[in-house]
Write a protein that holds these residues in place. Structure first.
Motif, mmCIF file in Angstrom:
data_model
loop_
_atom_site.group_PDB
_atom_site.id
_atom_site.type_symbol
_atom_site.label_atom_id
_atom_site.label_comp_id
_atom_site.label_asym_id
_atom_site.label_seq_id
_atom_site.Cartn_x
_atom_site.Cartn_y
_atom_site.Cartn_z
ATOM 1 N N LEU A 87 19.336 118.868 39.779
ATOM 2 C CA LEU A 87 19.266 117.150 40.807
ATOM 3 C C LEU A 87 18.992 117.121 41.546
ATOM 4 C CD1 LEU A 87 21.383 115.295 38.270
ATOM 5 C CD2 LEU A 87 18.739 116.323 37.822
ATOM 6 N N ARG A 88 17.910 116.315 42.452
ATOM 7 C CA ARG A 88 17.627 116.467 43.975
ATOM 8 C C ARG A 88 18.248 114.727 44.085
ATOM 9 N NH1 ARG A 88 17.342 120.610 43.125
ATOM 10 N NH2 ARG A 88 14.949 121.790 42.511
ATOM 11 N N PHE A 89 18.487 114.774 45.303
ATOM 12 C CA PHE A 89 19.016 113.130 46.194
ATOM 13 C C PHE A 89 18.099 113.431 47.264
ATOM 14 C CE2 PHE A 89 21.022 110.588 48.738
ATOM 15 C CZ PHE A 89 21.120 109.293 48.765
ATOM 16 N N THR A 90 17.268 112.139 48.099
ATOM 17 C CA THR A 90 16.303 112.852 48.474
ATOM 18 C C THR A 90 15.782 112.322 49.703
ATOM 19 O OG1 THR A 90 14.565 111.099 47.806
ATOM 20 C CG2 THR A 90 14.157 113.620 47.407
ATOM 21 N N ARG A 91 17.194 110.993 49.610
ATOM 22 C CA ARG A 91 17.644 109.957 50.935
ATOM 23 C C ARG A 91 18.659 110.787 52.225
ATOM 24 N NH1 ARG A 91 16.362 104.559 50.638
ATOM 25 N NH2 ARG A 91 16.097 104.069 48.223
ATOM 26 N N PRO A 92 18.715 110.489 53.238
ATOM 27 C CA PRO A 92 19.559 110.976 54.409
ATOM 28 C C PRO A 92 20.827 110.719 53.594
ATOM 29 C CG PRO A 92 17.894 109.334 55.099
ATOM 30 C CD PRO A 92 18.448 108.995 53.857
ATOM 31 N N VAL A 93 21.570 112.823 53.804
ATOM 32 C CA VAL A 93 22.727 113.267 53.912
ATOM 33 C C VAL A 93 23.448 113.951 55.248
ATOM 34 C CG1 VAL A 93 24.498 114.545 52.617
ATOM 35 C CG2 VAL A 93 22.731 113.690 51.350
ATOM 36 N N PRO B 98 20.689 108.035 41.691
ATOM 37 C CA PRO B 98 19.981 108.318 42.987
ATOM 38 C C PRO B 98 19.500 106.881 43.541
ATOM 39 C CG PRO B 98 18.918 109.591 41.844
ATOM 40 C CD PRO B 98 20.051 109.178 40.694
ATOM 41 N N LYS B 99 19.251 105.844 42.998
ATOM 42 C CA LYS B 99 18.767 104.747 43.357
ATOM 43 C C LYS B 99 19.172 103.941 43.490
ATOM 44 C CE LYS B 99 15.182 105.186 40.353
ATOM 45 N NZ LYS B 99 14.002 104.426 39.196
ATOM 46 N N GLN B 100 21.184 104.194 43.838
ATOM 47 C CA GLN B 100 22.456 103.725 43.612
ATOM 48 C C GLN B 100 22.815 103.644 44.838
ATOM 49 O OE1 GLN B 100 23.040 100.690 41.138
ATOM 50 N NE2 GLN B 100 21.617 101.255 39.906
ATOM 51 N N VAL B 101 22.601 104.826 45.884
ATOM 52 C CA VAL B 101 23.232 105.669 46.659
ATOM 53 C C VAL B 101 21.847 105.182 47.469
ATOM 54 C CG1 VAL B 101 24.702 106.669 47.980
ATOM 55 C CG2 VAL B 101 24.477 106.793 45.748
ATOM 56 N N GLY B 102 22.650 104.348 48.497
ATOM 57 C CA GLY B 102 21.556 104.148 50.409
ATOM 58 C C GLY B 102 21.845 105.842 50.935
ATOM 59 N N ARG B 103 22.601 105.671 51.552
ATOM 60 C CA ARG B 103 22.986 107.202 52.652
ATOM 61 C C ARG B 103 24.311 107.744 52.116
ATOM 62 N NH1 ARG B 103 21.357 108.658 57.515
ATOM 63 N NH2 ARG B 103 19.475 106.872 57.963
#
Length: 258
Positions: free
Chosen positions: A189-195, A94-99
């Motif tokens: 797992l979670r990805f909390t940035r905009p999707v 998740p730290k490698q992906v912005g959006r």
């Protein structure tokens, strides 16, 4: 992994967008504003072939690209199987992906819709085909949906005075059970940035427009349905699709370091 590099024609905050090889028009349009890396996944296009192709392996392939290109939290876009790779990447790293933009696919299992196309392609004797038109006609008579034939034909290339598929069809067929699903080990797992989820109104791949299929893994998932579009949203409504992607990227503050 093979990539197509396109630099922005004007000065904008630099971002990188992951696209599949069939998306040249989309890549060209976006490259007027962004740095675009159009990616062939393993066993596709000009990328290396491998015996296996799980979503975890392909996500690692894309991570290696991000690290090699020194990208800082790039925006990542993926369609269909590529969308599942993009989601796996975001969950694993998740730290490698912005959006994240996911096109007409959800992190859920699907019935096998792929084998019939891959089997038809493998059954054609491309070595002795006299022309692309001959291959196209044979393919149209063998697949369950003739509307997909133009997309399949983009994988036919001339090689040493004969035709061949630039796909590792054997490996793809062997991986179909895995590709139809989504990794169970990622569901916690979670990805909390905009999707951003872009779905075709005539497609049944994203059945819940409220985004429920993406939660709780992607709590910020927002579904946008494009009318008069099927599974190949970018081909059915290219202008509307590109506008939707641009709108999502416009709100991004992602950067790429060279």
């Amino acid at each position: 992994m093979r990539i197509d590099r396109r630099r922005p024609a004007r000065r904008h905050p630099a971002r990188a967008v992951r696209l599949g090889q069939h998306w040249r028009r989309v890549a060209h349009e976006l490259s007027t504003s962004y740095r675009v890396l159009a990616v062939d996944l393993r066993n596709h296009g000009a990328s290396p072939w491998a015996d296996s192709m799980s979503y975890l392996e392909m996500a690692d392939d894309v991570l290696q690209l991000i690290e090699r290109e020194r990208l800082s939290r790039p925006a990542v876009i993926g369609h269909s199987m590529g969308g599942k790779v993009a989601m796996a990447l975001a969950l694993m790293y998740p730290k490698q992906v912005g959006r994240l933009t996911v096109v007409d696919i959800a992190p859920v299992p699907y019935a096998d819709r792929l084998s019939a196309f891959a089997e038809a392609m493998r059954a054609i004797d491309t070595l002795h085909a006299a022309s692309r038109e001959e291959v196209r006609q044979r393919l149209a008579g063998m697949v369950p949906d003739a509307g997909v034939v133009p997309f399949l034909m983009q994988n036919l290339v001339a090689r040493n005075a004969h035709f061949d598929w630039r796909l590792n069809l054997g490996a793809i067929l062997g991986a179909i059970p895995t590709l139809c699903g989504f990794p169970q080990e990622l569901r916690s797992l979670r990805f909390t940035r905009p999707v951003q989820v872009i779905a075709g109104a005539r497609s049944d791949y994203v059945e819940q427009p409220d985004g429920e299929a993406f939660r709780p893994m992607f709590p910020q998932a927002r579904v946008e349905v494009i009318e008069d579009a099927g599974h190949w949203v970018h081909a059915d409504r290219p202008g509307t699709f590109i506008a939707a992607v641009r709108q999502a990227l416009h709100g991004s503050t992602l950067a790429v370091t060279d």
